[in-house]
Design an enzyme around this catalytic site. Structure first.
Site, PDB file in Angstrom:
ATOM      1  N   ASP A  65      21.678  65.629  38.117  1.00 48.03           N
ATOM      2  CA  ASP A  65      21.906  66.229  36.925  1.00 48.03           C
ATOM      3  C   ASP A  65      22.650  65.021  35.956  1.00 48.03           C
ATOM      4  O   ASP A  65      22.893  64.175  36.399  1.00 48.03           O
ATOM      5  CB  ASP A  65      22.943  67.261  37.080  1.00 48.03           C
ATOM      6  CG  ASP A  65      23.877  67.198  37.974  1.00 48.03           C
ATOM      7  OD1 ASP A  65      24.177  65.869  37.955  1.00 48.03           O
ATOM      8  OD2 ASP A  65      24.446  68.122  38.375  1.00 48.03           O
ATOM      9  N   HIS A 104      28.211  76.388  42.938  1.00 48.06           N
ATOM     10  CA  HIS A 104      26.915  75.962  42.090  1.00 48.06           C
ATOM     11  C   HIS A 104      26.473  74.694  42.759  1.00 48.06           C
ATOM     12  O   HIS A 104      27.475  74.128  43.717  1.00 48.06           O
ATOM     13  CB  HIS A 104      27.074  75.763  40.667  1.00 48.06           C
ATOM     14  CG  HIS A 104      28.131  74.577  40.351  1.00 48.06           C
ATOM     15  ND1 HIS A 104      29.251  74.692  39.262  1.00 48.06           N
ATOM     16  CD2 HIS A 104      27.989  73.400  40.636  1.00 48.06           C
ATOM     17  CE1 HIS A 104      29.695  73.486  39.191  1.00 48.06           C
ATOM     18  NE2 HIS A 104      29.149  72.499  40.015  1.00 48.06           N
ATOM     19  N   ASN A 108      32.371  77.850  42.317  1.00 42.82           N
ATOM     20  CA  ASN A 108      31.662  78.803  42.396  1.00 42.82           C
ATOM     21  C   ASN A 108      30.325  78.932  43.385  1.00 42.82           C
ATOM     22  O   ASN A 108      29.538  79.762  42.967  1.00 42.82           O
ATOM     23  CB  ASN A 108      31.535  79.326  40.810  1.00 42.82           C
ATOM     24  CG  ASN A 108      30.803  78.122  40.265  1.00 42.82           C
ATOM     25  OD1 ASN A 108      30.243  77.378  40.757  1.00 42.82           O
ATOM     26  ND2 ASN A 108      30.526  78.514  38.842  1.00 42.82           N
ATOM     27  N   GLU A 130      24.244  77.139  38.070  1.00 47.34           N
ATOM     28  CA  GLU A 130      25.345  78.306  37.926  1.00 47.34           C
ATOM     29  C   GLU A 130      24.914  79.530  38.471  1.00 47.34           C
ATOM     30  O   GLU A 130      23.726  79.702  38.795  1.00 47.34           O
ATOM     31  CB  GLU A 130      25.804  78.259  36.492  1.00 47.34           C
ATOM     32  CG  GLU A 130      26.288  77.105  35.725  1.00 47.34           C
ATOM     33  CD  GLU A 130      27.740  76.747  36.376  1.00 47.34           C
ATOM     34  OE1 GLU A 130      27.990  76.943  37.228  1.00 47.34           O
ATOM     35  OE2 GLU A 130      28.231  75.907  35.545  1.00 47.34           O
TER      36      GLU A 130
HETATM   37  C1  GLP Z   1      29.727  69.203  39.331  1.00 51.08           C
HETATM   38  C2  GLP Z   1      28.407  68.321  39.826  1.00 51.08           C
HETATM   39  C3  GLP Z   1      28.050  69.097  40.909  1.00 51.08           C
HETATM   40  C4  GLP Z   1      29.280  68.484  41.884  1.00 51.08           C
HETATM   41  C5  GLP Z   1      30.378  69.640  41.507  1.00 51.08           C
HETATM   42  C6  GLP Z   1      31.408  69.202  42.491  1.00 51.08           C
HETATM   43  O1  GLP Z   1      29.621  70.310  38.425  1.00 51.08           O
HETATM   44  N1  GLP Z   1      27.341  68.905  38.862  1.00 51.08           N
HETATM   45  O2  GLP Z   1      26.704  68.338  41.332  1.00 51.08           O
HETATM   46  O3  GLP Z   1      28.682  68.960  43.257  1.00 51.08           O
HETATM   47  O4  GLP Z   1      30.421  69.572  40.166  1.00 51.08           O
HETATM   48  O5  GLP Z   1      32.136  68.383  42.027  1.00 51.08           O
HETATM   49  P1  GLP Z   1      33.471  67.657  42.582  1.00 51.08           P
HETATM   50  O6  GLP Z   1      32.956  66.898  43.823  1.00 51.08           O
HETATM   51  O7  GLP Z   1      34.136  66.887  41.463  1.00 51.08           O
HETATM   52  O8  GLP Z   1      34.535  68.709  43.012  1.00 51.08           O
END
Ligand code: GLP
Length: 258
Positions: free
Chosen positions: A67, A139, A137, A144
């Site tokens: 992404d 995702h 959440n 989402e």
């Molecule tokens: C972001 C990314 C995800 C990631 C998630 C968790 O929104 N788009 O790919 O897995 O958040 O992030 P973190 O590892 O910083 O908790």
């Protein structure tokens, strides 16, 4: 699906880095699905160390990121382009930049860009290993809650909770983009093997929802139960009691069934 507590985040990160390393060692033309976020930082550090120690030739490896934020150019320090360069590609410059793929956050038409990216995945994929983090959440990527299970790469409106969670990477909360381009849930499911990582107590609830075995678009990661080759690695803090009556309803989640 197996949910396995690998101890500390450090240990888990090293284990997963080794899995990626082995994949590239065994197949010089490996295709990797890469993720960003705080969870991945230690994993990429360990991977760079493995690559440097062994001077592995990765010039034929192709990478596809999940992404990117809409509106951030690749030099913005919070963009995922910047993250990947800074944490992996600049540190081990043998990757061929022509084989590094992320959705562009600054195209005129994000919907067109999403179509282009999905077509690229279809043409060059499937990926051998897809790495995933998980949002609080539930995702994955930026899919989402409520995202249809058959979604392909698409433009996403970020939820308030994701904007809040990711605001730590920006100077001000207002600077967090409201939209992103993300591989869809179906795009992620095309991978041959999926490894999800979750560290910290703030991820425990999402892991508990995954462990419950209930499959629902309200917790996007639960689609992974429908994939035949998924591993979930967590640290102590994110681990749930798989013997509890509230979670662990899905017997296949138990690590001892590896
Ligand atoms: C972001 C990314 C995800 C990631 C998630 C968790 O929104 N788009 O790919 O897995 O958040 O992030 P973190 O590892 O910083 O908790």
């Amino acid at each position: 699906m197996k949910i396995i507590n690998l101890g500390t985040s450090h240990q888990a990160a090293f284990y997963v880095a080794t899995e990626l390393y082995k994949q590239m060692l065994l197949n010089k033309e490996s295709k990797l699905g890469l993720a960003t976020g705080g969870t991945m930082i230690e994993m990429y550090k360990a991977l760079v160390t493995l690559l440097q120690n062994n001077r592995l030739d990765v010039s034929q490896v192709e990478t596809f990121n999940l992404d990117e934020y809409i509106g951030l150019d690749s030099d913005h320090p919070a963009s995922y382009h910047y993250y990947m360069r800074h944490i992996l590609f600049d540190r081990y410059p043998m990757f061929d930049t022509a084989k590094i793929h992320l959705p562009s956050g600054i195209t005129e038409d994000a919907d067109e860009e999403a179509l282009r990216y999905e077509a690229l995945l279809d043409k060059r994929g499937p990926v051998d290993i897809q790495i995933l983090g998980i949002g609080q959440n539930g995702h994955i990527g930026f899919n989402e809650p409520g995202t249809p299970f058959d979604s392909l790469t698409h433009r996403v409106d970020l939820t308030e909770s994701t904007i809040e969670a990711n605001s730590r990477y920006f100077d001000n909360r207002e600077d967090v983009p409201k939209q992103a381009i993300s591989m869809g849930l179906q795009s992620i499911m095309k991978a041959k093997r999926i490894i999800l990582l979750a560290f910290g107590a703030h991820k425990k609830q999402a892991i508990a929802q995954l462990a419950s075995g209930r499959i629902t678009p309200e917790v996007p990661a639960t689609i992974l139960h429908q994939h035949p080759n998924v591993e979930v690695y967590v640290d102590h803090a994110a681990m749930v009691d798989l013997n509890s009556q509230n979670v662990g309803l899905d017997e296949s989640c138990r690590g001892d069934q590896v």
